[in-house]
Design a protein around this motif. Structure first.
Motif, short mmCIF file in Angstrom:
data_model
loop_
_atom_site.label_atom_id
_atom_site.label_comp_id
_atom_site.label_asym_id
_atom_site.label_seq_id
_atom_site.Cartn_x
_atom_site.Cartn_y
_atom_site.Cartn_z
N ALA A 1 16.13 6.58 -16.78
CA ALA A 1 17.05 7.69 -16.80
C ALA A 1 16.21 8.65 -16.61
N GLN A 2 14.87 8.93 -16.45
CA GLN A 2 14.53 10.09 -16.29
C GLN A 2 14.36 10.59 -14.80
N ALA A 3 14.46 12.03 -15.03
CA ALA A 3 14.72 12.91 -13.66
C ALA A 3 13.92 12.58 -12.59
N GLY A 4 14.27 12.33 -11.34
CA GLY A 4 13.02 12.05 -10.31
C GLY A 4 12.96 10.85 -9.80
N MET A 5 13.50 9.54 -10.92
CA MET A 5 13.33 8.45 -10.71
C MET A 5 13.86 8.05 -8.96
N GLN A 6 14.96 8.78 -8.42
CA GLN A 6 15.34 8.39 -7.08
C GLN A 6 14.23 8.79 -6.01
N SER A 7 13.28 9.71 -6.49
CA SER A 7 12.41 9.96 -5.50
C SER A 7 11.33 8.78 -5.48
N ILE A 8 11.09 7.93 -6.23
CA ILE A 8 10.13 6.95 -6.07
C ILE A 8 10.58 5.69 -5.65
N ALA A 9 12.05 5.43 -5.61
CA ALA A 9 12.52 4.06 -5.33
C ALA A 9 14.23 4.51 -4.82
N THR A 10 14.42 3.48 -4.09
CA THR A 10 16.04 3.55 -3.62
C THR A 10 17.02 3.34 -4.58
N GLU A 11 18.25 3.72 -4.65
CA GLU A 11 19.37 3.39 -5.53
C GLU A 11 19.47 1.83 -5.38
N ARG B 1 3.06 5.83 -3.24
CA ARG B 1 4.42 6.67 -3.70
C ARG B 1 4.58 6.77 -5.21
N LEU B 2 4.37 5.46 -5.80
CA LEU B 2 4.56 5.17 -7.21
C LEU B 2 3.37 5.93 -8.13
N PHE B 3 2.07 5.91 -7.46
CA PHE B 3 1.02 6.28 -8.19
C PHE B 3 0.16 7.21 -7.36
N PRO B 4 0.80 8.41 -7.37
CA PRO B 4 0.12 9.63 -6.36
C PRO B 4 -1.34 10.03 -7.06
N LYS B 5 -2.26 10.03 -6.27
CA LYS B 5 -3.73 10.28 -6.81
C LYS B 5 -3.48 11.87 -7.06
N CYS B 6 -3.94 12.30 -8.17
CA CYS B 6 -3.92 13.59 -8.71
C CYS B 6 -5.54 14.04 -8.74
N ASN B 7 -6.61 13.04 -8.78
CA ASN B 7 -8.07 13.51 -8.97
C ASN B 7 -8.80 12.36 -8.38
N ASN B 8 -9.97 12.45 -8.46
CA ASN B 8 -10.75 11.31 -7.97
C ASN B 8 -10.98 10.24 -9.18
N GLU C 1 0.76 -1.28 0.01
CA GLU C 1 -0.15 0.14 -0.04
C GLU C 1 0.91 1.37 -0.03
N THR C 2 1.99 0.98 0.81
CA THR C 2 2.83 2.59 0.83
C THR C 2 3.32 2.67 -0.58
N GLY C 3 4.05 1.46 -1.16
CA GLY C 3 4.55 1.60 -2.48
C GLY C 3 3.50 2.13 -3.34
N LEU C 4 2.40 1.69 -3.48
CA LEU C 4 1.32 1.91 -4.55
C LEU C 4 1.11 3.82 -4.52
N LYS D 1 7.34 -0.02 -12.53
CA LYS D 1 6.87 0.42 -11.34
C LYS D 1 6.46 -1.30 -10.76
N ILE D 2 5.85 -1.92 -11.43
CA ILE D 2 5.69 -3.04 -10.87
C ILE D 2 6.87 -4.13 -10.40
N MET D 3 8.04 -3.74 -11.31
CA MET D 3 9.28 -4.62 -10.92
C MET D 3 9.66 -3.99 -9.48
N ILE D 4 9.72 -2.61 -9.49
CA ILE D 4 9.93 -1.87 -8.31
C ILE D 4 9.34 -2.55 -7.06
N LEU D 5 8.09 -2.69 -7.12
CA LEU D 5 7.20 -3.00 -6.01
C LEU D 5 7.80 -4.58 -5.76
#
Length: 605
Positions: free
Chosen positions: A237-247, A158-165, A153-156, A199-203
């Protein structure tokens, strides 16, 4: 109707010599002289060549045997269904499901189907695997214990932040892949299938922790596997990947891909594989991209080789063309329950997620809107959109006779390929080929891929861009047309001919392995191949181009279908130009391709 009459009918049709020989052989093998049996044998062999898994007897019972016949005499019709079934049931060469006879007659679901034995085995094996997999409870990681729901649940979040309903279908796909042994993620171009799988592989890796987790990324063809690799690498290689998963987790994400054939371990000069039920694959999760291209036989062999705790995640576009070989696996698994009239199998539906939001195309304009209209069968609206000239990414041109097309081809091609034939850089050569693609509805005929490639080469000769009187020249793109297990080259693989600086400039055919690595093969060692400036839409599956020129037929043919046109359009990243006839285009969009199989029924029961 007598056997000789059926033979005469076969000769007036598209039936091949193999179909004739198979029907004659089965007649001798069974000792039967029943015309109904002979007819069924010829038809089941012919249908298999057309991509059908089985012969639906009801399609020919008391109906015309040949859909188009050149003679003026009325077409013969097939025997009454019940009589036909009884004659087949009495034949020693025809068995029931589970028996080992050359032909299998399946009369379940009130729809008698006749199979070649191997196709019934493939279909049954796949159906049993899927039904068993979806019936299991939440699947634990094979080496890491049960799923940690709190961590998930924590991973979901973080990886899929809700933007709307709105429901997040990508997050639903990720949850399904973590909790199910079998998961299908379907979606059109730009719906984020590859990024979701990353993201599935990260989870999965987070769940495994310090325990090693073996993940495999595969696709049906070399070019599809390379595109999957490039997509995964670009996402990492996208910027910000380190913010959704550890090195540490990101470093464990696999970036190497392979074809399904290579994963299973092709054996030289043999259709068998190293890995099977007797020698399972050593993976905890296998992810297959471009599943619409995977035929029934290969998918059956893949699931047969999975170990009992291995997850299987299938990615694809259910609206695309089916495989070149027999079957329509993805379409059968994701079948439209409303139009099929079947009741939804609840367990199966919980394992399938259809991504509908495209992040590449606006659904209200251009390629996105055109794709939706074609999938809905709205022929007139599709044509109107193409002809409005309001969307810069869409273009329509009335197709000209083949003899008058050269000036238009010259305009489209010479500028694109101006520097292509002078470069010795494989990276530059592959970039040109991936920038612009010419896709043909047909392979044969004056507007087919074979004839068009000849015209294109003539244009380049006239412009002094390639030499005369030689087959091999620097810059020639080729497509492999037959699997060669010895060379590890497979149907659909694309290579480009270039001088090899490591071998005194001798021409070699380069195959892209990704990360600026290339495999070089001398032309004489190649399996069957053909020039590939233009290719059929069928062969283009697994490829993407910035610009696509799609050339349809000027005459209606059963090959032209909604799925064919949609597949061609979905190869374009930026623009699509279609050359066609208005009437033929509208008939094609209205026509759906349906292959005979029993997989839908098997999964619904």
């Amino acid at each position: 109707m007598k056997i000789n009459q059926i033979r005469a009918l076969f000769k007036q049709s598209e039936f091949s010599t193999i179909n004739h020989h198979f029907a004659d052989f089965m007649l001798k093998l069974s000792g039967s002289q029943a015309p109904e049996f002979y007819l069924a044998c010829g038809l089941v062999s012919h249908q298999a060549e057309q991509g059908d898994v089985c012969l639906n007897l009801a399609s020919y019972a008391e109906k015309p045997i040949l859909k188009s016949i050149r003679s003026q005499t009325p077409d013969e019709v097939g025997p009454p269904l019940q009589q036909w079934v009884e004659i087949l049931q009495e034949n020693e060469a025809v068995g029931k499901p589970g028996e080992r006879t050359p032909l299998i007659l399946d009369t379940k679901h009130d729809l008698p189907r006749l199979y070649l034995l191997r196709y019934w085995q493939y279909e049954n094996r796949l159906a049993e695997y899927i039904k068993h997999s979806i019936s299991q409870e939440t699947l634990p990681l094979s080496r890491g214990g049960d799923i940690d729901q709190e961590l998930l649940e924590t991973g979901l979040l973080r990886l899929f932040p809700k933007c709307n309903n709105e429901p997040d279908l990508q997050a639903l796909a990720a949850r399904t892949a973590l909790e199910k042994k079998f998961c299908v993620i379907s979606g059109g171009p730009g719906t984020g299938k590859t990024f979701t799988v990353l993201k599935i592989m990260i989870l999965l890796l987070e769940q495994a922790g310090e325990t090693p987790l073996n993940l495999a990324l595969v696709a049906p063809t070399g070019k599809a596997a390379n595109r999957l690799k490039e997509s995964i690498q670009a996402s990492l290689a996208q910027a910000g990947m380190q913010s959704i998963a550890t090195e540490q987790v990101l470093s464990k994400v696999p970036t190497e891909t392979s074809t399904i054939h290579r994963l299973l371990g092709s054996i030289k000069n043999s259709p068998r594989f190293k890995y099977s039920s007797q020698n399972p694959l050593p993976f905890d999760c296998v992810i297959v991209d471009e599943v619409s291209m995977v035929d029934l036989a290969l998918m059956s062999k893949l699931v047969d080789a999975l170990n009992p705790t291995c997850r299987l995640i299938l990615l694809g576009d259910k609206n695309q063309l089916s495989s070149v070989e027999s079957g329509s696996v993805l379409g059968d698994i994701c079948f439209d329950l409303e139009t099929s009239g079947m009741s939804a199998p609840p367990l199966l539906s919980k394992s399938i997620v259809n991504l509908t939001k495209s992040y590449r195309f606006d659904e209200h304009r251009g390629i996105g809107k055109l794709s939706a209209l074609i999938n809905n069968g709205e022929a007139n609206n599709s044509l109107a959109l193409l002809k409005q000239k309001e969307s810069p990414d869409l273009s329509w041109k009335r197709i000209l006779p083949p003899t008058e097309m050269k000036p238009y081809l010259r305009e489209s091609l010479l500028r694109v390929y101006q520097s292509h034939f002078r470069t010795a850089s494989a990276a530059e050569a592959f970039q040109t080929v991936s920038h612009f693609g010419i896709l043909c509805a047909l392979r044969s005929g004056l507007l087919g891929a074979v004839a068009l490639n000849r015209q294109i080469e003539d244009l380049f000769i006239e412009a002094d861009m390639i030499p005369r009187d030689t087959i091999w020249y620097s810059g020639r793109p080729v497509m492999i047309t037959r699997n060669d297990y010895k060379q590890q080259l497979f149907n659909g693989d694309i290579g480009i001919t270039l001088p090899d600086s490591d071998d005194n400039g001798r021409l070699k055919v380069y195959f892209d392995l990704g990360k600026n690595e290339y495999r070089k093969i001398t032309p004489a060692r190649l399996p069957e191949h053909e020039t590939a400036f233009a290719m059929t839409i069928h062969k283009s599956q697994g490829s993407e181009f910035d610009r696509v020129l799609m050339i349809l037929s000027n005459q209606d043919t059963p090959v032209l279908s909604r799925e064919l046109i949609y597949t061609g359009i979905s190869r374009a990243r930026q623009t699509i130009e279609i050359w066609g006839d208005e009437t033929v285009f509208c008939k094609a969009v209205a026509r759906r391709t349906v292959r005979s199989s029993g997989l839908q029924d098997a999964l619904s029961s």
